[in-house]
Every structure is written in structure tokens, then in C-alpha cells.
Design a protein around this motif. Sequence first.
Motif, PDB file in Angstrom:
ATOM      1  N   GLN A  80       0.735  -1.212   0.063  1.00  0.00           N
ATOM      2  CA  GLN A  80       0.089   0.142   0.043  1.00  0.00           C
ATOM      3  C   GLN A  80       0.861   1.169  -0.027  1.00  0.00           C
ATOM      4  OE1 GLN A  80      -4.081  -0.691   2.405  1.00  0.00           O
ATOM      5  NE2 GLN A  80      -2.367  -0.793   3.781  1.00  0.00           N
ATOM      6  N   MET A  81       0.378   2.458  -0.632  1.00  0.00           N
ATOM      7  CA  MET A  81       1.000   3.719  -0.473  1.00  0.00           C
ATOM      8  C   MET A  81      -0.024   4.668   0.191  1.00  0.00           C
ATOM      9  SD  MET A  81       2.133   3.768  -4.470  1.00  0.00           S
ATOM     10  CE  MET A  81       0.538   2.744  -5.112  1.00  0.00           C
ATOM     11  N   TYR A  82       0.468   5.820   0.572  1.00  0.00           N
ATOM     12  CA  TYR A  82      -0.279   6.951   0.972  1.00  0.00           C
ATOM     13  C   TYR A  82       0.126   8.034   0.465  1.00  0.00           C
ATOM     14  CZ  TYR A  82       2.858   7.825   4.800  1.00  0.00           C
ATOM     15  OH  TYR A  82       4.082   7.890   5.547  1.00  0.00           O
ATOM     16  N   LEU A  83      -0.718   9.084   0.422  1.00  0.00           N
ATOM     17  CA  LEU A  83      -0.115  10.389  -0.160  1.00  0.00           C
ATOM     18  C   LEU A  83      -0.381  11.228   1.274  1.00  0.00           C
ATOM     19  CD1 LEU A  83      -2.258  10.537  -3.318  1.00  0.00           C
ATOM     20  CD2 LEU A  83       0.241  10.374  -3.170  1.00  0.00           C
ATOM     21  N   ALA A  84       0.700  12.448   1.391  1.00  0.00           N
ATOM     22  CA  ALA A  84       0.779  13.248   2.488  1.00  0.00           C
ATOM     23  C   ALA A  84       1.312  14.347   2.013  1.00  0.00           C
ATOM     24  CB  ALA A  84       1.392  12.517   3.533  1.00  0.00           C
ATOM     25  N   GLY A  85       1.100  15.778   2.429  1.00  0.00           N
ATOM     26  CA  GLY A  85       1.607  16.908   2.377  1.00  0.00           C
ATOM     27  C   GLY A  85       0.687  18.180   2.633  1.00  0.00           C
ATOM     28  N   ARG A  86       1.111  19.193   2.499  1.00  0.00           N
ATOM     29  CA  ARG A  86       0.096  20.204   2.762  1.00  0.00           C
ATOM     30  C   ARG A  86      -0.420  20.732   1.605  1.00  0.00           C
ATOM     31  NH1 ARG A  86      -0.780  23.557   6.962  1.00  0.00           N
ATOM     32  NH2 ARG A  86      -1.388  25.866   6.734  1.00  0.00           N
ATOM     33  N   LEU A  87      -1.685  20.853   1.554  1.00  0.00           N
ATOM     34  CA  LEU A  87      -2.501  21.238   0.413  1.00  0.00           C
ATOM     35  C   LEU A  87      -2.379  22.923  -0.063  1.00  0.00           C
ATOM     36  CD1 LEU A  87      -4.545  20.006  -1.701  1.00  0.00           C
ATOM     37  CD2 LEU A  87      -6.082  20.810  -0.141  1.00  0.00           C
ATOM     38  N   ASP A  88      -1.998  22.673  -1.426  1.00  0.00           N
ATOM     39  CA  ASP A  88      -1.885  24.252  -2.116  1.00  0.00           C
ATOM     40  C   ASP A  88      -3.161  24.402  -2.659  1.00  0.00           C
ATOM     41  OD1 ASP A  88      -1.737  26.565  -3.649  1.00  0.00           O
ATOM     42  OD2 ASP A  88       0.358  25.881  -4.442  1.00  0.00           O
ATOM     43  N   ARG A  89      -4.114  25.180  -2.072  1.00  0.00           N
ATOM     44  CA  ARG A  89      -5.437  25.185  -2.785  1.00  0.00           C
ATOM     45  C   ARG A  89      -5.519  25.911  -4.011  1.00  0.00           C
ATOM     46  NH1 ARG A  89      -9.308  23.211   0.341  1.00  0.00           N
ATOM     47  NH2 ARG A  89      -8.874  22.841   2.389  1.00  0.00           N
ATOM     48  N   THR A  90      -4.606  26.678  -4.420  1.00  0.00           N
ATOM     49  CA  THR A  90      -4.563  27.137  -5.716  1.00  0.00           C
ATOM     50  C   THR A  90      -4.373  26.037  -6.924  1.00  0.00           C
ATOM     51  OG1 THR A  90      -2.072  27.404  -5.868  1.00  0.00           O
ATOM     52  CG2 THR A  90      -3.409  29.331  -4.675  1.00  0.00           C
ATOM     53  N   LEU A  91      -4.082  24.816  -6.611  1.00  0.00           N
ATOM     54  CA  LEU A  91      -3.882  23.877  -7.527  1.00  0.00           C
ATOM     55  C   LEU A  91      -5.331  22.993  -7.673  1.00  0.00           C
ATOM     56  CD1 LEU A  91      -0.477  22.306  -6.401  1.00  0.00           C
ATOM     57  CD2 LEU A  91      -0.889  23.923  -8.149  1.00  0.00           C
ATOM     58  N   LEU A  92      -6.362  23.402  -6.751  1.00  0.00           N
ATOM     59  CA  LEU A  92      -7.620  22.649  -6.919  1.00  0.00           C
ATOM     60  C   LEU A  92      -8.257  22.913  -8.229  1.00  0.00           C
ATOM     61  CD1 LEU A  92      -8.699  22.655  -3.162  1.00  0.00           C
ATOM     62  CD2 LEU A  92      -7.439  20.720  -4.227  1.00  0.00           C
ATOM     63  N   PRO A  93      -8.551  22.037  -8.821  1.00  0.00           N
ATOM     64  CA  PRO A  93      -9.666  22.393  -9.995  1.00  0.00           C
ATOM     65  C   PRO A  93     -11.241  22.648  -9.514  1.00  0.00           C
ATOM     66  CG  PRO A  93      -9.432  19.995  -9.823  1.00  0.00           C
ATOM     67  CD  PRO A  93      -8.377  20.656  -8.655  1.00  0.00           C
ATOM     68  N   VAL A  94     -11.786  23.362 -10.223  1.00  0.00           N
ATOM     69  CA  VAL A  94     -13.390  23.481  -9.962  1.00  0.00           C
ATOM     70  C   VAL A  94     -13.919  21.981 -10.323  1.00  0.00           C
ATOM     71  CG1 VAL A  94     -15.591  24.392 -10.722  1.00  0.00           C
ATOM     72  CG2 VAL A  94     -13.269  25.731 -11.050  1.00  0.00           C
ATOM     73  N   VAL A  95     -14.774  21.514  -9.233  1.00  0.00           N
ATOM     74  CA  VAL A  95     -15.179  20.300  -9.198  1.00  0.00           C
ATOM     75  C   VAL A  95     -16.786  20.413  -9.310  1.00  0.00           C
ATOM     76  CG1 VAL A  95     -15.513  18.315  -7.816  1.00  0.00           C
ATOM     77  CG2 VAL A  95     -13.435  19.200  -8.080  1.00  0.00           C
ATOM     78  N   GLU A  96     -17.441  19.925 -10.270  1.00  0.00           N
ATOM     79  CA  GLU A  96     -18.999  19.880 -10.404  1.00  0.00           C
ATOM     80  C   GLU A  96     -19.500  18.406 -10.047  1.00  0.00           C
ATOM     81  OE1 GLU A  96     -19.473  21.761 -14.090  1.00  0.00           O
ATOM     82  OE2 GLU A  96     -19.222  23.668 -13.144  1.00  0.00           O
ATOM     83  N   LYS A  97     -20.779  18.300 -10.155  1.00  0.00           N
ATOM     84  CA  LYS A  97     -21.404  17.097 -10.170  1.00  0.00           C
ATOM     85  C   LYS A  97     -21.172  16.041  -8.876  1.00  0.00           C
ATOM     86  CE  LYS A  97     -21.709  17.123 -15.261  1.00  0.00           C
ATOM     87  NZ  LYS A  97     -21.436  16.430 -16.307  1.00  0.00           N
ATOM     88  N   VAL A  98     -20.881  16.934  -7.823  1.00  0.00           N
ATOM     89  CA  VAL A  98     -20.654  16.203  -6.436  1.00  0.00           C
ATOM     90  C   VAL A  98     -21.488  16.998  -5.366  1.00  0.00           C
ATOM     91  CG1 VAL A  98     -18.938  15.655  -4.521  1.00  0.00           C
ATOM     92  CG2 VAL A  98     -18.282  15.744  -7.004  1.00  0.00           C
ATOM     93  N   ARG A  99     -22.473  16.237  -4.541  1.00  0.00           N
ATOM     94  CA  ARG A  99     -23.204  16.739  -3.603  1.00  0.00           C
ATOM     95  C   ARG A  99     -22.971  15.892  -2.275  1.00  0.00           C
ATOM     96  NH1 ARG A  99     -26.831  12.570  -2.839  1.00  0.00           N
ATOM     97  NH2 ARG A  99     -27.297  11.185  -4.841  1.00  0.00           N
ATOM     98  N   ASP A 100     -23.483  16.228  -1.520  1.00  0.00           N
ATOM     99  CA  ASP A 100     -23.713  15.644  -0.121  1.00  0.00           C
ATOM    100  C   ASP A 100     -24.675  14.495  -0.178  1.00  0.00           C
ATOM    101  OD1 ASP A 100     -21.826  16.991   1.950  1.00  0.00           O
ATOM    102  OD2 ASP A 100     -23.238  18.687   1.513  1.00  0.00           O
TER     103      ASP A 100
END
Length: 290
Positions: free
Chosen positions: A143-163
Motif C-alpha cells: 500500500q501507498m499513502y499520499l501526504a503533504g500540505r495542500l496548495d488550494r490554488t492547485l484545486l480544479p473546479v469540481v462539479e456534479k458532487v453533492r452531499d
Amino acid sequence: MRIRPMTQEDVPAAERISDEGFFELESRTRRVSAPEPVRRTEAHRAAWIRRTSHLVATDPGGCWVAEDDSGVVGIATSLRREVLWCLATYAVVPARQGQGIGKPLLAAALQHGRACTRRMLSASSDAKAVRVYHQAGFALHPQMYLAGRLDRTLLPVVEKVRDGSAADVELMDSLDRAARGAGHGPDHELLLTTARLLVSDTTTGSGYAYLDERGRLALLAASNRRTATRLLWAALAEGPEEVTVPHVTGANQWVLDVGFAARLDVHTEGYLALHGMNPPAPYVHHGALL
């Protein structure tokens, strides 16, 4: 020393043994560059106790303790969902390890899944435990895992996701069956009360993701990589600044695509141990409910 079924009264002691065992393991195997191990927070402890109480209620035949005159010294909890058996937690007090306690505990839990055609567990990197799983017939997938501090400027616009809500359980169970051969069933009832649910359900694909009590990804299943990728980006956007994406197998390279795009670091840790099945994909398994 005797092996007996776990009761609801045993759950607090089981939590202490689990916390002590995993803290000792992390302290012993920690990389120099890794952060110092910490004990569970009160919120994490409460979530562990609630989940284990749930398993004692749904799967009394899969939850066991080892005890002697000093009290409970080892635990194993497992669940059976349709044709799939999963080991949720397996721990022995550090001072009592290597004394023949672990194997009969695991054997008792495995009996709960004797009629199941598939078996699944998420293992640490502990060499002794991994050897036991291999001897029990499990194939080990790193198994692998990803870790780090998130740079929110890299986040794409995400649509079609709801609670999501309880109305999505049938959809989620169908996705679970496609990925791992069995629905989560009553475990969705627990997760809906302890985690936040995100859902994407479109004409091109469906999927869901749970975020745990710390806002981190806990479980993700989707019908295709595109939908899984959309949900993972949404989970990162809704989560904390310090990111951890756990339980990534080689069958889920799409997770690495997202992680590297978000400039997260990738590490290896533990194994997904499987019997009678291939690594689920697109899927990020839950650490205990798988």
C-alpha cells in the motif's frame, strides 16, 4: 489464557489495547523523516469505540478477546458482509507479543468467515503480523499513502458532487459489490452517523466518498476512474490543509495522478491482504471496514 467472544463491556479495554499496540508499532518502525507517533485523540477514541461496538452488535461471532488472570491481553474483530469477510482490528498487548496469543485469536476470527469466498484485511508493516497473514493464505499487495500540505490554488473546479444521505445506500452497495464483491450493508448506517458523505451520480458514472471525523478521506468507491478522480478532488477541497490519502494500492494509479497534481508526497506503508479476489478498483478502502 483463554479465547472468548468479545462483549460490549470489553470494548473500552479493546480500544486501549489497540491504541497501545499501534502506538508501540509506529514508535518502533517510524522513519526518521516521519512525524512523531501520537496517541489517539478523544474524538478518534470515541469513533473507534463506536465502530467496535457496532461490530460486536452486527458480528458477535467475529469479535474475540484473549484474556488471562491479568485481564484482556489481545483482541480481534471481524465482519462478514455477503460473500466477503474482513478483519477490522487485530492487536496484542506489546509486552505479551510472541507468546502464542495472536494466532488463536486470528483463527477464531477466521472461523466467522469460513463460508465466505473472499477475504480482505488492511495490514501494517509489522513483520510478525504480515508473516501470519501470509501463512493464513493471504496475498500481500503493498500500500501507498499520499501526504503533504495542500496548495488550494492547485484545486480544479469540481462539479456534479453533492452531499449524500441514507437515500444513497442502495447506490453505494451496488458500487461496493462491483469493486469488492459485497456491499457494506449495515456499515453504511454507522458511517452515515460518523462521517460526511459525498456522492456523484451522473449519466457517465457514479461514486461516493466518506470523510472521517478529521475531514480526511476514509473510503471511496466509483464505477470508473473519471468519477473517482472527481470525488477525490472534492474530498481534498473539503478536507484539512494537512492532507493524508491512505490505503492506495497499485491498482489505483488514478489516486497518484491526483496526488502528484496536488504536489503531495507518496510513501509506502503496509499491505492490503486478499484471498479469493483482486485489489478493488477504482477504490480506496476503509482501514477497518474495508
